[in-house]
Design an enzyme around this catalytic site. Structure first.
Site, PDB file in Angstrom:
ATOM      1  N   CYS A 227       0.813  -1.220   0.000  1.00  0.00           N
ATOM      2  CA  CYS A 227       0.000   0.000   0.000  1.00  0.00           C
ATOM      3  C   CYS A 227       0.843   1.266   0.000  1.00  0.00           C
ATOM      4  CB  CYS A 227      -0.912   0.038   1.218  1.00  0.00           C
ATOM      5  SG  CYS A 227      -2.118  -1.283   1.240  1.00  0.00           S
ATOM      6  N   HIS A 306      12.229   1.533   5.714  1.00  0.00           N
ATOM      7  CA  HIS A 306      11.989   0.108   5.481  1.00  0.00           C
ATOM      8  C   HIS A 306      12.378  -0.676   6.724  1.00  0.00           C
ATOM      9  CE1 HIS A 306      11.335  -3.541   3.375  1.00  0.00           C
ATOM     10  NE2 HIS A 306      11.415  -3.007   2.160  1.00  0.00           N
ATOM     11  N   HIS A 359      -2.131  20.070   6.901  1.00  0.00           N
ATOM     12  CA  HIS A 359      -2.991  18.963   6.513  1.00  0.00           C
ATOM     13  C   HIS A 359      -2.253  17.645   6.590  1.00  0.00           C
ATOM     14  CE1 HIS A 359      -5.635  22.075   5.027  1.00  0.00           C
ATOM     15  NE2 HIS A 359      -4.667  22.533   4.265  1.00  0.00           N
ATOM     16  N   HIS A 363      -2.746   7.124   5.299  1.00  0.00           N
ATOM     17  CA  HIS A 363      -3.308   6.024   4.512  1.00  0.00           C
ATOM     18  C   HIS A 363      -4.486   5.393   5.261  1.00  0.00           C
ATOM     19  CE1 HIS A 363      -3.812   2.325   2.417  1.00  0.00           C
ATOM     20  NE2 HIS A 363      -3.234   1.593   3.334  1.00  0.00           N
ATOM     21  N   HIS A 392     -14.489   5.882   4.933  1.00  0.00           N
ATOM     22  CA  HIS A 392     -15.937   5.699   4.966  1.00  0.00           C
ATOM     23  C   HIS A 392     -16.534   5.650   3.551  1.00  0.00           C
ATOM     24  CE1 HIS A 392     -20.189   6.988   5.453  1.00  0.00           C
ATOM     25  NE2 HIS A 392     -20.109   6.259   6.542  1.00  0.00           N
ATOM     26  N   ASN A 396     -10.685   1.008   1.891  1.00  0.00           N
ATOM     27  CA  ASN A 396      -9.234   1.002   1.762  1.00  0.00           C
ATOM     28  C   ASN A 396      -8.892   0.769   0.298  1.00  0.00           C
ATOM     29  OD1 ASN A 396      -6.515   0.396   1.637  1.00  0.00           O
ATOM     30  ND2 ASN A 396      -6.511  -0.977   3.414  1.00  0.00           N
TER      31      ASN A 396
END
Lengths: 468, 445
Positions: A227, A306, A359, A363, A392, A396
């Site tokens: 992702c 990582h 802002h 994710h 919502h 995802n």
């Protein structure tokens, strides 16, 4: 019960010290210049304006040695050239487009549960589990799954997977062309990231074929990177734009659901079915000066962390076969803790700038992820609103979720010139990749974004547990 | 391809509202609706090649999602009230079950097979149907099946739970779909209130404090959450067509008094009633029949069982022995002054707050007149259907006969054909066919 994330303010303080030392070492020569500059300024001031003028006239009358004049001009010019050439090229985000699925792909909770009940008819416990997940997931009733997955049982063929890819990617890219006026022949760099569907020819080849891109286009296809691959693509685009002047880079981030819908009954592997939904985004990045005035954002920073070196982190999102040989993604119970660790590493690099963001786009991996990050970064409800509302409305959508979130902020009319946005993505590996953007111009609420028809309904209150 | 059914390659999914129904929206049911809950209307619309042109799955689904925006109250799932256990619907957008299938026959071939009367041909091939329950949570009240035929034609089959509404609401549902298909219609404003059930005024109670029991209603043993009529016999369906000419002949045969000519429906009813009376000789002879037909009400709500009139007529003479013409005339008189028992049924059911289970179709031998239903109103590519048939599922032991107009067969003198579908105990079907052949209603094979 996952372990509570540790308070890492003390380690952060230590990291600030390290950061300070690093800055000193990296910019040594520039720092040397400062005292020289100070001395020069003091001398000028001491000499006084009248003295300076006298010095000037004297030098005019004395025929200065040509060599001296030439060499000093040469020195100044070469220093200036070296300076401008080694300055990193500014990468602009001209515009981006998010895919809006058709209403026929809509999956209300009740339909999802009913289909689940019919497919898993011999496993009522697994159905119960999915219902519990869905109730607490933070998803709404308008998220979408691709057409092949609507069948009882789902029909994931290669053809339908390609169909979904074409639908999502081509719609997003068409929309991007419309918004930016970009012509396909002007695309110099193309990067497509899709973690779990990697056909031959690749998805980037599919885009090249559809839009008849130039034969010398630099195309890349990133698969398997989870992702957070969207930020990896942005990072790659930025690096390429340093090497190639005057270029346009198109980044396409998506996740193709069709071939990856888990068909077995193991609970840990059913979880992604409940959360992952159809979505995609296409982004235009450029280093052309002509785009400077109309670009929406400027890329400030990309930080990649990582944690794959740690075995537990490596295995926490793991694709494997269940006992019946059905392939699915296993999410370990340590996921939240590992995510916290990865975030810790990432933000200490960004470090002292955290307070300066207006802002945040976190994710929308799941409600728990957003909750934990809100707590740890001590963010207000408004800071995480974009993430919660994206979860919502769209579910995802993997690597593209950050773009839906950014679109939300714009649709709400909150994006002003000079605002800084921090996009944070997590993904398998375990990786935490983030990007910092600075808003280039105040953005009016777009009329053609995926939120256009529903933004007035948002924000909605999302109950702790939805009654099904 | 050898298979038991000519229909194969069935794919199952769902269609529902494109717009989210937000909040706790529920649909309540009146006593009459609850009385109908064990019955299901099943209809099939046959569209020819021209009408079916361009009907891809995507196009059909898109139009259905638009339709379901209006009909969100048919797309929910049943729940029971806490306490009384009275069924209501939670409008949670779950949707109707949608099936896609293929058939290796042409439309003509299928229809011929169906009317040949062979048992393996049944509407069930073109309308997938499961009754509501045993899990109310996961039971769709509406099933839609699209079957593509070899000739390029297609059929749209619908199974519609009678609790949602009567045949007139069901046909409106399908006709509105046609409007969305053609792009003639768009959704109205987004309102989220459940449609109110029309409140019919209750009949005043009779002097002794008790309203008379409706003759058309029969209480059955509790079925719980599995809304299936418990039959003592296996029920079988058989259909036959009457061309306009045949229909005119039947009426003519039964008209003794030209000034009191019975309607076609009355003639058919009389003929079949007498035939069944002869089959069920003696004690079992049906002395009472229920008549269901269109009411005179001008209202047309989207759901609810308000546009049918339900009444019963009883004889004290032997039907088997009576002259069919006399019977038709008598019937005509009685139907003319038939009392609509809808309110009485409503009240009877409300007495225990809908806790009991009932049947209406098949409580007595039931005759249903679908004249006045706009069955051929569905338009696709500017064309109407080639053929439409309807039947009822979940009929009680006494059986039911559904008389459906067949406007494509007319003789230019104002006579229209009919399709007659009888749902009867298995062992009576062959006997009925024999009787009907004897009296010339059914043609010889």
């Amino acid at each position: 019960m996952p372990p509570i994330l540790p308070d890492f303010s003390s380690t952060v303080r230590l990291k600030y010290v390290k950061l300070g030392y690093q800055t000193l070492v990296n910019h040594f020569f520039y720092l040397l210049l400062i005292p020289l500059l100070l001395a020069f300024t003091v001398e000028i001031l001491r000499t006084g304006p009248q003295e300076l003028l006298n010095l000037y006239y004297a030098s005019l009358h004395r025929r200065l040695d040509l060599a001296v004049v030439l060499s000093s001009s040469f020195l100044i010019t070469s220093v200036a050239t070296v300076y401008f050439m080694s300055k990193p090229r500014t990468v602009y985000l001209v515009d981006y487009a998010c895919y809006k699925p058709p209403v026929t792909c809509r999956v209300p909770f009740s339909t999802f549960m009913e289909h689940s009940r019919l497919i898993l008819k011999d496993n009522p416990k697994s159905v119960e589990f999915q219902m519990r997940i869905l109730e607490r997931s933070g998803l709404g009733e308008e998220t979408c799954l691709p057409p092949a997955i609507h069948y009882i049982p789902p029909k994931p063929t290669m053809e339908s997977a390609r169909g979904e890819a074409e639908l999502v990617i081509f719609s997003a890219v068409d929309s991007l062309f419309e918004r930016t006026g970009l012509k396909p022949r002007d695309i110099d760099i193309l990067i497509v990231n899709c973690s779990l569907f990697s056909p031959t020819p690749s998805l980037s080849a599919m885009v090249v074929n559809k839009y008849k891109l130039r034969s010398n286009v630099k195309s890349f296809n990133l698969s398997g990177m989870g992702c957070s691959a969207g930020m990896i693509s942005i990072d790659l685009a930025r690096d390429l734009l340093q090497v190639h002047p005057n270029s346009n880079a198109v980044v396409v981030s998506t996740e193709i659901i069709t071939p990856n819908y888990y068909q077995g009954k193991e609970r840990a592997m059913l979880l992604p079915n409940c959360l992952f939904r159809m979505g995609g985004a296409a982004i235009l990045l450029s280093n052309r000066r002509s785009h400077r005035s109309r670009a929406k954002y400027r890329l400030v920073h990309v930080v990649r962390t990582h944690k794959g070196g740690d075995d537990k982190a490596y295995r926490c999102v793991y694709e494997e076969e269940d006992r019946e040989g059905k392939v699915g993604i296993n999410l370990s119970k340590d996921l939240m803790a590992i995510a916290g660790e990865a975030l810790k590493s990432n933000i200490t690099t960004i470090g002292p700038l955290v307070q300066a963001f207006e802002h945040f786009c976190i994710h929308a991996g799941g409600r728990a992820v957003i909750d934990e990050l809100q707590k740890n970064l001590q963010l207000s409800a408004e800071h995480v609103e974009a993430s919660r509302m994206t979860l919502h409305r769209f579910g995802n959508t993997s690597s593209s979720s950050l773009w839906y979130e950014l679109s939300y902020i714009e649709a709400k009319g909150r994006m002003r010139r000079g605002d800084r946005v921090w996009q944070i993505a997590f993904g398998s590996g375990f990786k935490c990749n983030s990007a910092v953007w600075k808003c280039n111009r105040t953005i009016k609420s777009p009329t053609d974004c995926p939120w256009a028809d529903c933004i007035d309904r948002y924000p909605v209150h999302i109950p702790e547990v939805v009654k099904l | 391809m050898v298979s038991d059914s000519p229909v194969y390659n069935v794919k199952i999914s769902s269609v529902g509202p494109g717009r989210a129904t937000v909040g706790e929206v529920v649909q309540h049911y009146g006593g009459l609706d609850l009385a109908m809950k064990l019955h299901y209307l099943r209809g099939v619309y046959f569209l020819g090649k021209a009408a079916a042109e361009g009907m891809t799955t995507t196009h059909i689904k898109e139009s259905m999602f638009l339709l379901c925006n209006d009909y969100y109250m048919t797309c929910g799932r049943f729940r029971r009230s806490v306490g009384s256990g009275r069924p209501y619907m939670k409008c949670n957008d779950c949707g109707a079950r949608f099936l896609e299938a293929q058939c290796d026959l042409t439309l003509e071939e299928w229809l011929d097979g169906y009317f040949s009367g062979k048992a393996e041909w049944n509407v069930g091939q073109l309308v997938y149907h499961l009754p509501v329950g045993p899990e109310l949570f996961f039971s769709p009240p509406v099933y839609l099946q699209v079957t593509k035929f070899k000739c390029g034609g297609m059929s749209l089959g619908m199974s519609w739970a009678h609790i949602l509404g009567d045949i007139y609401t069901a046909t409106d549902f399908i006709n509105n779909w046609g409007s969305y298909l053609a792009g003639h219609k768009s959704n109205g404003p987004f309102h989220q209130q459940a449609q109110p059930i029309l409140n019919r005024p209750l009949l005043p109670t009779s002097p002794n404090g008790q309203t008379p029991e409706p003759l058309s209603l029969k209480r059955v043993d509790p079925v719980g959450d599995h809304w299936v009529t418990a039959n003592n016999f296996k029920m079988e369906t058989f259909s036959f067509r009457l061309t306009a000419t045949q229909a005119a002949q039947i009426t003519a045969r039964q008209t003794h008094n030209k000034s009191k000519k019975p309607s076609l429906f009355e003639s058919i009813t009389a003929a079949i009633w007498k035939s069944i009376a002869k089959i069920r000789e003696g004690i079992n002879e049906p002395k009472r029949v229920t008549i269901i037909r269109k009411t005179n009400s001008s209202q047309d709500p989207m759901t609810g069982n308000n546009r049918i009139a339900i009444g019963s007529v009883s004889t004290d003479f032997s039907v088997a022995g009576s002259d069919s013409g006399d019977l038709a005339e008598w019937l005509s008189d009685r139907i003319g002054e038939l009392v609509d028992e809808k309110d009485m049924i409503d009240e009877a059911v409300e007495r225990d707050d809908g806790a009991s289970d009932y049947v209406v179709y098949g409580a007595n031998l039931t005759f249903v007149d679908l004249a006045g239903a706009d069955l051929y109103g569905l338009e696709s590519n500017g064309q109407g259907p080639e053929f439409v048939c309807y039947e009822v599922q979940g009929v009680g032991d006494e059986g039911a006969v559904v008389v459906v107009p067949w406007p494509k067969s007319s003789d230019g003198e104002g006579n229209e054909g009919r399709v007659v579908t009888a749902i009867l105990p298995e062992e009576e079907v062959e006997k009925l066919k024999l009787e009907l052949r004897k009296i010339g209603v059914l043609e010889e094979d």
